[in-house]
Design a protein around this motif. Sequence first.
Motif: not given
Length: 160
Positions: A41, A44, A77, A82
């Motif tokens: 990702c 993150c 996330c 997020k």
Amino acid sequence: MRLEQRRPRTAASGKGAPKKRPVTKKAAKKVPVYKLKRYRCRLCGYVYSPLRGEPQHGIPEGTPFEDLPDDYVCPVCGYQGKGRIGKWGFDEWAPTKYICSVCGYVYDEQRGEPHRGIKPGTKFEDLPDDYTCPVCAQDPKISVRFGKVLKQGFEPLYTG
């Protein structure tokens, strides 16, 4: 008395019909751990590995990233609030460090093993098939108990 409905016998189900043989599937060829494609990702750093999948989210182990559902969301996330980082937010990622599952020795591609003739920058997959863990090979207790710890005894080391 109960009346049971009976199906009429057909030629395929009656006597003298050829017996069906059970279908046997060939076992899928196991891909070495160090050759699996992983994705990381961008936000993150979470790494999706098909080796473990995400059973807690209904994604069984062995599921390639390409086969994830279109509505896939990064579990880290999404959990941390997020945002809904989907498959579009992941990049292919290849580990550069591998850890021995027996003793914890770390092979670092950048460092190599010059004392054993392995130049810095040598990729893990380029090591010879008979490569052995340098720590396990020198410890008689380990070699007696586990034998030679070869390449297959190493796993990718996730560092963030």
